[in-house]
Design a protein around this motif. Structure first.
Motif, PDB file in Angstrom:
ATOM      1  N   ALA A 114     -15.610  25.233  10.659  1.00 12.70           N
ATOM      2  CA  ALA A 114     -15.729  23.920  11.296  1.00 12.70           C
ATOM      3  C   ALA A 114     -14.872  22.887  10.561  1.00 12.70           C
ATOM      4  N   LYS A 115     -14.880  22.937   9.230  1.00 13.51           N
ATOM      5  CA  LYS A 115     -14.075  22.012   8.435  1.00 13.51           C
ATOM      6  C   LYS A 115     -12.593  22.257   8.678  1.00 13.51           C
ATOM      7  N   TYR A 116     -12.217  23.516   8.766  1.00 17.52           N
ATOM      8  CA  TYR A 116     -10.811  23.858   8.987  1.00 17.52           C
ATOM      9  C   TYR A 116     -10.349  23.364  10.353  1.00 17.52           C
ATOM     10  N   ARG A 117     -11.209  23.500  11.365  1.00 13.13           N
ATOM     11  CA  ARG A 117     -10.875  23.002  12.701  1.00 13.13           C
ATOM     12  C   ARG A 117     -10.564  21.510  12.642  1.00 13.13           C
ATOM     13  N   GLN A 118     -11.396  20.787  11.916  1.00 15.39           N
ATOM     14  CA  GLN A 118     -11.228  19.343  11.816  1.00 15.39           C
ATOM     15  C   GLN A 118      -9.929  18.990  11.093  1.00 15.39           C
ATOM     16  N   VAL A 119      -9.644  19.686   9.999  1.00 16.70           N
ATOM     17  CA  VAL A 119      -8.450  19.396   9.210  1.00 16.70           C
ATOM     18  C   VAL A 119      -7.179  19.751   9.978  1.00 16.70           C
ATOM     19  N   LEU A 120      -7.171  20.923  10.605  1.00 17.64           N
ATOM     20  CA  LEU A 120      -5.944  21.416  11.248  1.00 17.64           C
ATOM     21  C   LEU A 120      -5.651  20.716  12.566  1.00 17.64           C
ATOM     22  N   TRP A 121      -6.690  20.493  13.377  1.00 15.57           N
ATOM     23  CA  TRP A 121      -6.472  19.946  14.718  1.00 15.57           C
ATOM     24  C   TRP A 121      -6.960  18.512  14.879  1.00 15.57           C
ATOM     25  N   GLN A 122      -7.428  17.899  13.786  1.00 17.13           N
ATOM     26  CA  GLN A 122      -7.782  16.475  13.788  1.00 17.13           C
ATOM     27  C   GLN A 122      -8.705  16.090  14.937  1.00 17.13           C
ATOM     28  N   GLY A 123      -9.712  16.938  15.181  1.00 16.77           N
ATOM     29  CA  GLY A 123     -10.696  16.622  16.209  1.00 16.77           C
ATOM     30  C   GLY A 123     -10.304  17.027  17.611  1.00 16.77           C
ATOM     31  N   ARG A 124      -9.059  17.546  17.799  1.00 21.79           N
ATOM     32  CA  ARG A 124      -8.634  17.962  19.147  1.00 21.79           C
ATOM     33  C   ARG A 124      -9.304  19.255  19.578  1.00 21.79           C
ATOM     34  N   VAL A 125      -9.736  20.080  18.600  1.00 20.93           N
ATOM     35  CA  VAL A 125     -10.492  21.302  18.898  1.00 20.93           C
ATOM     36  C   VAL A 125     -11.883  21.102  18.320  1.00 20.93           C
ATOM     37  N   LEU A 126     -12.864  20.947  19.166  1.00 21.24           N
ATOM     38  CA  LEU A 126     -14.219  20.627  18.741  1.00 21.24           C
ATOM     39  C   LEU A 126     -15.042  21.888  18.535  1.00 21.24           C
ATOM     40  N   ASN A 127     -16.145  21.737  17.840  1.00 22.08           N
ATOM     41  CA  ASN A 127     -17.087  22.839  17.727  1.00 22.08           C
ATOM     42  C   ASN A 127     -17.596  23.169  19.125  1.00 22.08           C
ATOM     43  N   SER A 128     -17.749  24.452  19.409  1.00 27.32           N
ATOM     44  CA  SER A 128     -18.091  24.876  20.766  1.00 27.32           C
ATOM     45  C   SER A 128     -19.489  24.421  21.157  1.00 27.32           C
ATOM     46  N   GLN A 129     -19.630  24.083  22.452  1.00 26.02           N
ATOM     47  CA  GLN A 129     -20.934  23.726  22.984  1.00 26.02           C
ATOM     48  C   GLN A 129     -21.739  24.980  23.339  1.00 26.02           C
ATOM     49  N   PHE A 130     -21.094  26.148  23.232  1.00 21.43           N
ATOM     50  CA  PHE A 130     -21.766  27.404  23.558  1.00 21.43           C
ATOM     51  C   PHE A 130     -22.220  28.111  22.282  1.00 21.43           C
ATOM     52  N   THR A 131     -23.231  28.937  22.400  1.00 21.17           N
ATOM     53  CA  THR A 131     -23.665  29.764  21.271  1.00 21.17           C
ATOM     54  C   THR A 131     -22.706  30.942  21.128  1.00 21.17           C
TER      55      THR A 131
END
Length: 516
Positions: free
Chosen positions: A326-343
């Motif tokens: 989750a942290k890597y997603r935030q760093v790499l894509w600056q919020g453009r790729v969010l944590n999934s709403q699905f399980t």
């Protein structure tokens, strides 16, 4: 309040401990790649200490005992039958070039090798539409792979120009009066000769209405960005034929990549070394009698750190891995790729999770590949390092890659150059008897189309089926194997005709092919 006075000796002993503690606090900030399971250059220090465990122990144990019958192996390795289509892009009408154009078009291509490959094909088509001379495309430095290789360092330029000489005028560089038109020139300001408004999958009419007038006014036009900037539908047949001719005939790799590729293919088709043969528990004593003798399968194992993070799926690393992803997603894509709403269960049930090396190994075993299979691994760094592919290596002890097949001096011209390494993998993949990709992507799509054009066997994993099968933790091996084989009967290279909006580079029939 009472104070305890420390002796000089105690203070001297405490100082290294204090400094050690401070160092441990500072290390994650000084060297984040060591502590992140998604460090770009090296495996995480902590992920090596906490090696990923098998997510399918029961299936893996049974797969390790699996043996394949001679009949099943013969069927698996048999080439595709004639499907009623044949390659003919080089024989089709592409409207001959009557005279060399005196106006020029430049394109600047981003992305990885296979995205750039498609952009090159589109650039030739647009040059044809505009009756312009194409300057050899400029390949941008990819921010992920950090490779600055030029067109001429990857593809055979002379072959490219020669094959297209009757269709489109192509030059290696601009004439002196246009020498100012460079990448640096367009990066430093707004320029009248640059087109940056081309929409994704723009029509031929759009280019005639918006690009042609600029080119006629200035004698030159530069288009950037250009990836995926030409439609797949509503184009004249000669333009479609030309795109195919570029992709399947004009684009060949430089000689040293082809030579090294031939060396790797030769070694893959030779009997495995005796030390590896002795490590396979059920290795056939009579290697030459096997249906798979002298053959090999290529696995494009697309399981890198970016894909793992982007998917938002669970890969068995527990809470720590989820937080790190989750942290890597935030760093790499600056919020453009969010944590999934699905399980994770929902994502897997929808076939949206990339297959892990263990899962692709179980798929291959269920399809009938055994531990005597020569398996070539085409991939970049695998998320989780060697620990992540240990199960795959257990199932296929004859698994090879570039570095295991070639000496360091043989790889010297391609080492550290992501595009050339990808080109080498592409070349070896095109020579293979069977190709399979763990997850969809640009290389998967490019090879799917190129191998369909050559009528070569290519296995397309049924991601939705596999996602559901791997969620069932009580399924027996025999049931899993039956479901896999049934679900992949028609996913082994059977010709599929291109539908509207689909890529001509992934589905070459009927645009690039003729009825036999």
């Amino acid at each position: 309040m009472n104070y305890v006075r420390q002796s000089p000796t105690s203070r001297r002993m405490a100082w290294p401990l204090q400094m050690g503690g401070l160092l441990m606090l500072l290390l994650p900030n000084l060297f984040p790649s060591l502590f992140s399971p998604l460090g770009r250059s090296y495996p995480s220090l902590f992920s090596e200490w906490n090696a990923p465990k098998s997510m399918h122990v029961h299936l893996l144990n049974r797969a390790l005992q699996q043996q394949t019958s001679n009949a099943q192996e013969a069927d698996l390795w048999s080439p595709l039958r004639n499907q009623g289509w044949e390659s003919c892009a080089d024989n089709q009408d592409t409207q001959s070039l009557h005279r060399k154009s005196q106006v020029y078009i430049q394109v600047f291509l981003d992305g990885g090798l296979n995205q750039q490959r498609m952009g090159i094909c589109d650039a030739v088509a647009v040059a044809k539409i505009l009756n312009a001379t194409l300057v050899i495309p400029y390949l941008e430095v990819n921010p992920v792979w950090q490779d600055s290789s030029s067109f001429a360092e990857i593809f055979d330029v002379d072959h490219f120009i020669n094959i297209l000489s009757g269709d489109v005028s192509v030059v290696k560089e601009l004439p002196s009066e246009y020498s100012w038109s460079t990448r640096e020139y367009y990066a430093t300001g707004i320029r009248a000769t640059r087109i940056k408004t081309a929409s994704v999958h723009a029509s031929a009419t759009w280019y005639l209405e918006n690009v042609l007038p600029v080119m006629q006014s200035y004698g030159i036009v530069a288009i950037a960005p250009f990836s995926h900037r030409l439609a797949f539908d509503n184009l004249p047949s000669y333009i479609q034929h030309l795109r195919c001719k570029v992709n399947f005939n004009a684009l060949v790799f430089v000689p040293h990549v082809r030579t090294l590729g031939d060396t790797l293919v030769s070694r893959l088709r030779s009997p495995p070394s005796m030390n590896k043969a002795s490590s396979a528990t059920h290795f056939h004593d009579r290697e030459n009698d096997r249906a798979g003798a002298g053959k090999y399968v290529v696995l494009h194992l697309r399981f890198d750190k970016d894909m793992a993070a982007h998917s938002a799926c669970d890969f068995g690393g527990g809470k720590a891995e989820k937080l790190a992803l989750a942290k890597y997603r935030q760093v790499l894509w600056q919020g453009r790729v969010l944590n999934s709403q699905f399980t994770d269960e929902e994502l897997r049930g929808q076939g949206r999770c990339p297959l892990t090396p263990e899962e692709i190994g179980l798929l291959l075993t269920a399809l009938g590949f055994n531990n005597s299979t020569r398996l070539y691994l085409a991939s970049h760094k695998v998320y989780g390092g060697e620990a992540r592919i240990s199960a795959l290596h257990q199932l296929f002890p004859f698994m090879e890659d570039k570095k295991s097949l070639a000496a360091s001096h043989e790889l010297s011209e391609v080492e550290g150059k992501a595009s050339l390494l990808a080109a080498l993998d592409y070349y070896v993949s095109m020579q293979s008897d069977i190709f399979i990709s763990a997850s969809p992507g640009n290389m998967h799509n490019a090879l799917l189309g190129h191998r369909a054009y050559k009528n070569l066997k290519t296995i397309r994993p049924n991601m939705t089926l596999l996602g559901k099968l791997f969620l069932n933790k009580t399924m027996e091996w025999s049931e899993f194997q039956r479901a896999v084989q049934q679900g992949h009967k028609n996913r082994q290279g059977q010709m599929r005709l291109r539908k509207e909006k689909q890529s001509i580079y992934t589905y070459p029939a009927p645009d690039c092919m003729c009825k036999a």
